[in-house]
Design an enzyme around this catalytic site. Structure first.
Site, PDB file in Angstrom:
ATOM      1  N   THR A 118       0.883  -1.073   0.040  1.00  0.00           N
ATOM      2  CA  THR A 118       0.040   0.037   0.008  1.00  0.00           C
ATOM      3  C   THR A 118       0.973   1.276   0.055  1.00  0.00           C
ATOM      4  OG1 THR A 118      -0.050  -0.055   2.400  1.00  0.00           O
ATOM      5  CG2 THR A 118      -1.711  -1.052   1.246  1.00  0.00           C
ATOM      6  N   GLU A 120      -5.942  -3.977   0.005  1.00  0.00           N
ATOM      7  CA  GLU A 120      -6.219  -4.785   0.989  1.00  0.00           C
ATOM      8  C   GLU A 120      -7.137  -5.493   0.562  1.00  0.00           C
ATOM      9  OE1 GLU A 120      -5.592  -1.837   1.649  1.00  0.00           O
ATOM     10  OE2 GLU A 120      -4.150  -1.706   3.387  1.00  0.00           O
ATOM     11  N   LYS A 168     -13.896  18.049  11.209  1.00  0.00           N
ATOM     12  CA  LYS A 168     -14.612  18.241  12.228  1.00  0.00           C
ATOM     13  C   LYS A 168     -14.835  19.484  12.528  1.00  0.00           C
ATOM     14  CE  LYS A 168     -13.851  13.849  14.505  1.00  0.00           C
ATOM     15  NZ  LYS A 168     -12.352  13.084  14.823  1.00  0.00           N
ATOM     16  N   TRP A 197     -19.245  16.365  11.643  1.00  0.00           N
ATOM     17  CA  TRP A 197     -18.336  16.175  10.316  1.00  0.00           C
ATOM     18  C   TRP A 197     -18.890  16.816   9.121  1.00  0.00           C
ATOM     19  CZ3 TRP A 197     -16.857  10.016  11.172  1.00  0.00           C
ATOM     20  CH2 TRP A 197     -16.140  10.052  12.103  1.00  0.00           C
TER      21      TRP A 197
HETATM   22  P1  ADP Z   1      -3.394   3.725  -1.999  1.00  0.00           P
HETATM   23  O1  ADP Z   1      -2.251   2.524  -1.777  1.00  0.00           O
HETATM   24  O2  ADP Z   1      -3.174   4.523  -2.925  1.00  0.00           O
HETATM   25  O3  ADP Z   1      -3.848   3.951  -0.498  1.00  0.00           O
HETATM   26  P2  ADP Z   1      -5.620   1.965  -2.306  1.00  0.00           P
HETATM   27  O4  ADP Z   1      -6.256   1.499  -3.653  1.00  0.00           O
HETATM   28  O5  ADP Z   1      -5.447   0.637  -1.245  1.00  0.00           O
HETATM   29  O6  ADP Z   1      -4.323   2.634  -2.314  1.00  0.00           O
HETATM   30  O7  ADP Z   1      -6.575   3.100  -1.712  1.00  0.00           O
HETATM   31  C1  ADP Z   1      -7.758   2.591  -1.221  1.00  0.00           C
HETATM   32  C2  ADP Z   1      -8.724   3.728  -0.604  1.00  0.00           C
HETATM   33  O8  ADP Z   1      -9.017   4.743  -1.718  1.00  0.00           O
HETATM   34  C3  ADP Z   1      -9.894   3.250   0.051  1.00  0.00           C
HETATM   35  O9  ADP Z   1      -9.592   3.087   1.522  1.00  0.00           O
HETATM   36  C4  ADP Z   1     -10.809   4.759  -0.104  1.00  0.00           C
HETATM   37  O10 ADP Z   1     -10.362   5.501   0.911  1.00  0.00           O
HETATM   38  C5  ADP Z   1     -10.223   5.329  -1.327  1.00  0.00           C
HETATM   39  N1  ADP Z   1     -11.104   4.829  -2.568  1.00  0.00           N
HETATM   40  C6  ADP Z   1     -11.204   3.744  -3.359  1.00  0.00           C
HETATM   41  N2  ADP Z   1     -12.072   3.699  -4.093  1.00  0.00           N
HETATM   42  C7  ADP Z   1     -12.739   4.932  -3.823  1.00  0.00           C
HETATM   43  C8  ADP Z   1     -13.906   5.629  -4.432  1.00  0.00           C
HETATM   44  N3  ADP Z   1     -14.946   4.790  -5.460  1.00  0.00           N
HETATM   45  N4  ADP Z   1     -14.411   6.483  -4.010  1.00  0.00           N
HETATM   46  C9  ADP Z   1     -13.666   7.214  -2.963  1.00  0.00           C
HETATM   47  N5  ADP Z   1     -12.744   6.834  -2.606  1.00  0.00           N
HETATM   48  C10 ADP Z   1     -12.250   5.557  -2.767  1.00  0.00           C
END
Ligand code: ADP
Length: 550
Positions: free
Chosen positions: A186, A334, A443, A448
């Site tokens: 990640t 994940e 916040k 929120w």
């Molecule tokens: P990175 O390594 O860039 O963090 P990830 O692909 O694991 O990569 O990131 C996951 C996160 O991306 C999610 O927890 C969420 O916050 C955001 N995310 C994924 N898809 C969407 C979506 N359709 N809309 C808004 N946020 C998203």
């Protein structure tokens, strides 16, 4: 009593075997880093994947060993997807956009034994090499004629080592379907990147789900342009799902600019393409600069979007200008990555336009294989009413149970659900809507503000190309929103225009206290807004309302 069905392991090699057997001539097209277009087919990919497996064996790679890639999307990367995992080794896709110190951390942490890289990354690899303790061979993913002049120990040419082997007589090994197949770290916006270790079983099950008509609905008649990089959560699983049905695949290489993506869509008659919103913004900019082009003539049917929120403006533009359907998904590295996908239910199709649009902008509906729950700060499960929000937890056969080498401790709760770090609502039909990432929440006076909602609304304002909202400290309200805008080239937009536009669309107390225009916004290596950096940059920013309050 156990059933009496055959217990065949779910292995990744079976996907490419199926594609090569039933769809041998279906094309796999790649725009190479040099700009030329390369064509092969599923038979070719399967044969070369076998040659890759043998070549790796000759290099001393054994089942379970990690093989790193630093590469853009291409047929060679696809051959590695199948060759490495197929032989029982673990494909470790490294994101080349990360900082070099993150890359060497990741490669050392994964203990990659071989590093495959696109020739254009030779200068980076040269710099990293002295720090890479486990790498025994560096392989440039090119042919002899394009070999980089790099000063690397044990530098090999991909085409040479692959062509030295013969696919004939090589049978894919059979092993436990729970064996590790690929590894992806990640981005680690905070702390060190953490490794997500997929298995053959999780990957095959995820692929099956990805094909369903209620999700991405990929079939053999599809031509898929994979804009999402193959180092981003297994290219969203599409290189595997495509093989399962023998769909045509098109790889853009490093060329993600609007012109290159547009011409590939046109020339290869692409029907479906997946990517994060930032790359689609590049395509829109290109089309803005070329009003003579008719995006509808591309004939593209669907666009898959995930990784960051789909804005109303983007959805409407794909529908209006391209005549394409937009399928949004929510997921994480994940979650392999798919956790929820937005396809409408039958009853939604008869809804008035505005109500339907509200549903389409949600991140997605739960798919088979992913259990969802939302809980509040005290751990109480929240109702699925589309209003109550909470921390999102997920559980299922393609969700991580922990990180490679135990980093970060257990991410699971007592019921085996994975803590996503996202805040969401879920409605009575099981549609998930993201409010924010827990760390990005603003916040204000104990309540929120959803930055996703405000940003999406702002992106609809004429003249706005990109919007980002962050919380800035405030003497009365603890935090108030500051909106940062990147304008569209050649279009006038003022602070007052934006505030007036937002005033009609969001709750009054969500209105930003200030709007600033910036030339560009920082993004993470996977195309998300890098809010941590912006929060740091604007930490001491004094909002006009804060001055008034003191
Ligand atoms: P990175 O390594 O860039 O963090 P990830 O692909 O694991 O990569 O990131 C996951 C996160 O991306 C999610 O927890 C969420 O916050 C955001 N995310 C994924 N898809 C969407 C979506 N359709 N809309 C808004 N946020 C998203």
């Amino acid at each position: 009593m156990l059933g009496l069905m055959q217990d065949r392991p779910l292995l990744i090699s079976s996907l490419v075997e199926h594609a090569a057997t039933f769809h041998p001539d279906t094309e796999i097209v790649s725009r190479l880093p040099e700009g030329t277009v390369h064509r092969t087919n599923w038979r070719g990919i399967r044969d070369r994947a076998k040659q890759v497996a043998k070549a790796l064996g000759a290099l001393g790679v054994r089942p379970g060993d990690r093989v790193g890639t630093l590469a853009w999307n291409s047929h060679r990367h696809l051959e590695l997807y199948y060759g490495v995992s197929g032989m029982g080794a673990v494909l470790h896709t490294v994101n080349p956009r990360l900082f070099p110190e993150q890359i060497d951390y990741i490669i050392n942490h994964a203990e990659d034994s071989v590093l495959m890289f696109d020739a254009m990354f030779a200068p980076l690899v040269e710099k990293l090499a002295p720090k890479l303790q486990s790498v025994k061979a560096f392989v440039a993913m090119t042919d002899r004629a394009h070999m980089p002049a790099a000063n690397l120990p044990n530098l090999l040419c991909f085409e040479d080592i692959v062509n030295a082997q013969d696919a004939a007589g090589y049978a894919w090994p059979e092993f436990d379907e729970r064996s590790a197949s690929s590894l992806c770290y990640t981005s680690g916006t905070t702390g060190n990147p953490k490794g997500v270790l997929y298995s053959h079983r999780s990957t095959v099950l995820h692929s099956l789900m990805e094909l369903a008509p209620d999700t991405f609905g990929i079939s053999s008649t599809e031509t898929l342009l994979l804009v999402v990089p193959m180092f981003h959560a297994n290219g969203w699983g599409t290189p595997y799902a495509a093989a399962m049905v023998g769909a045509k695949m098109v790889f853009p290489g490093p060329h993600l600019d609007g012109h290159s993506v547009y011409t590939l869509m046109r020339d290869e008659k692409v029907t479906f393409s997946q990517g994060v919103p930032t790359v689609w913004m590049l395509l829109f900019q290109y089309l803005d600069a070329h009003p003579e082009l008719d995006a509808r003539a591309l004939g593209i049917k669907r666009i898959g979007i995930g990784g960051a929120a789909l804005s109303r403006a983007m959805l409407e533009r794909f529908e209006r200008d391209f005549g394409a359907e937009v399928v949004q998904g929510w997921g994480m590295t994940e979650t392999s990555p798919i956790g929820a996908i937005n396809t409408l239910l039958d009853k939604h199709k008869r809804m008035p336009g505005e109500d339907q649009l509200r549903i389409k902008l949600k991140q997605g509906r739960g798919v088979w294989g992913v259990d969802l729950k939302i809980i509040d700060d005290e751990g109480r499960v929240q109702p699925w009413d589309g209003k109550a929000f909470g921390h999102l937890y997920v559980r299922g056969p393609w969700i991580a149970s922990g990180y490679y080498r135990g980093e970060g401790g257990s991410p699971l709760d007592g019921e085996g659900y994975f803590r996503t770090g996202d805040i969401a609502t879920i409605d009575s039909d099981g549609f998930l809507q993201l409010v924010d990432r827990a760390k990005d929440v603003i916040k204000s006076g104990g309540e929120w503000i959803s930055s996703i909602d405000v940003e999406n609304a702002a992106m609809g304002c004429p003249g706005v190309a990109e919007a980002c909202i962050i919380g800035v400290s405030h003497p009365t309200w603890q935090e108030r929103p500051l909106l940062l805008i990147v304008g569209r080239p050649g279009q006038e937009v003022t602070r007052e225009d934006v505030l007036e536009f937002l005033g009609k669309r969001i709750a009054k107390w969500w209105l930003p206290d200030e709007v600033l225009f910036v030339p560009e916004l920082p993004h993470t290596a996977t195309g998300k807004l890098l809010k941590m950096k912006l929060r740091e940059q604007y930490r001491d920013y004094v909002l006009p309302t804060a001055v008034a309050a003191t």
